[in-house]
Enzyme design. Structure first.
Site, PDB file in Angstrom:
ATOM      1  N   LYS A  12       0.345  -1.301   0.057  1.00  0.00           N
ATOM      2  CA  LYS A  12       0.107  -0.214   0.090  1.00  0.00           C
ATOM      3  C   LYS A  12       1.175   1.321  -0.383  1.00  0.00           C
ATOM      4  O   LYS A  12       2.300   1.286   0.135  1.00  0.00           O
ATOM      5  CB  LYS A  12      -0.387  -0.070   1.343  1.00  0.00           C
ATOM      6  N   CYS A  13       0.351   2.385  -0.142  1.00  0.00           N
ATOM      7  CA  CYS A  13       0.971   3.856  -0.483  1.00  0.00           C
ATOM      8  C   CYS A  13       1.595   3.824   0.787  1.00  0.00           C
ATOM      9  O   CYS A  13       1.257   3.647   2.456  1.00  0.00           O
ATOM     10  CB  CYS A  13      -0.775   4.985  -0.174  1.00  0.00           C
ATOM     11  N   PRO A  14       3.073   4.438   0.968  1.00  0.00           N
ATOM     12  CA  PRO A  14       3.806   5.083  -0.351  1.00  0.00           C
ATOM     13  C   PRO A  14       4.467   4.118  -0.961  1.00  0.00           C
ATOM     14  O   PRO A  14       5.327   4.587  -1.781  1.00  0.00           O
ATOM     15  CB  PRO A  14       4.344   6.149   0.158  1.00  0.00           C
TER      16      PRO A  14
END
Lengths: 76, 185
Positions: A12-14
């Site tokens: 997931k982000c980032p």
């Protein structure tokens, strides 16, 4: 065919953008990278990322349970 | 001509100096964060923004001040301290990223355990991984020396990160003034 395939499915982000920016450094200008991702914000985030660096999203498509983006390196 | 050659060359050198100082103070693509809190959730948010910004090509500076500094302590460091109050602070403040409380729903330490489990299940990087990634990406870690001293913490207690420096408010402001994004967390 792309010059490099990067699998960032599941993370997931980032992290996908971090992995992409690291992978991009290994490419030469004009080469392309194919990224496979499941992060729901991957599309807006690579759009922002490519516009900052001037790279080009050549293709963005849905695959089975993930998305595929083909990005061309335009600048070093 | 009203100006003679001397005056012209003087003007030129004045202008050159002005251009130099303008260049030195020119805006860069910078992001600076003041990390004031030692809450696990706020540290995670800070490090996600910092690593994301670094991957986007921003020059990133994390300024750790007050309670935030305890997130960078080693968990095992034993440092001799003088004075009862500083000893108490050293004993009561979290020793490193693994001992941080959450800002909400801490439930006497259960909250952080739950957050870490959920993050692991969802494949979100842990705070320790984020700090390491930030170091690799060239994020600048600055520690406010004044508040570190106030809280009785010492440089020997801090974890090893590349680009770690002890600075004062002037250094931070000099960096922050060159970027367009500054956040207080």
């Amino acid at each position: 065919m792309s010059d490099l395939v990067l699998d960032v499915k599941g993370i997931k982000c980032p992290q996908p953008i971090i992995k992409l920016s690291q992978a991009m450094k290994t490419l030469k200008v004009g080469q392309t990278i194919e990224v496979h991702a499941t992060d729901p914000v991957f599309k807006p985030d690579i759009e922002a990322w490519t516009s900052r660096f001037g790279h080009k999203i050549k293709e963005f498509k849905q695959a089975n349970g993930y998305v595929v983006a083909i990005i061309q390196k335009m600048k070093d | 001509m009203d100006l003679n050659m001397n005056e012209i060359s003087q003007k030129v050198s004045e202008l050159e100096k002005e251009i130099e100082s303008l260049k030195a103070n020119a805006q860069q693509d910078g992001v600076s964060l003041i990390v004031f809190s030692n809450s696990l959730d706020k540290l995670i948010a800070s490090l996600i923004i910092a690593t994301g910004a670094a991957a986007n090509g921003f020059n990133v500076c994390l300024f750790f001040t007050f309670w935030g500094i305890s997130a960078l302590r080693k968990d095992s460091a034993k440092v001799k301290k003088t004075g009862l109050l500083t000893q108490m602070f050293g004993w009561m403040l979290p020793k490193g990223s693994n001992q941080l409380p959450t800002s909400q729903m801490n439930f006497m330490g259960i909250g952080p355990v739950l957050i870490k489990k959920i993050m692991k299940d969802k494949q979100i990087s842990s705070l320790e991984e984020l700090i390491e990634t930030a170091g690799d990406l060239g994020v600048n870690f600055k520690i406010c020396e004044m508040s570190m001293d106030l809280l009785g913490m010492k440089a020997e207690e801090m974890i090893n990160i590349p680009n770690l420096e002890y600075v004062g408010v002037s250094s931070f402001l000099n960096i922050a003034s060159k970027g367009k994004v500054s956040l207080f967390i």
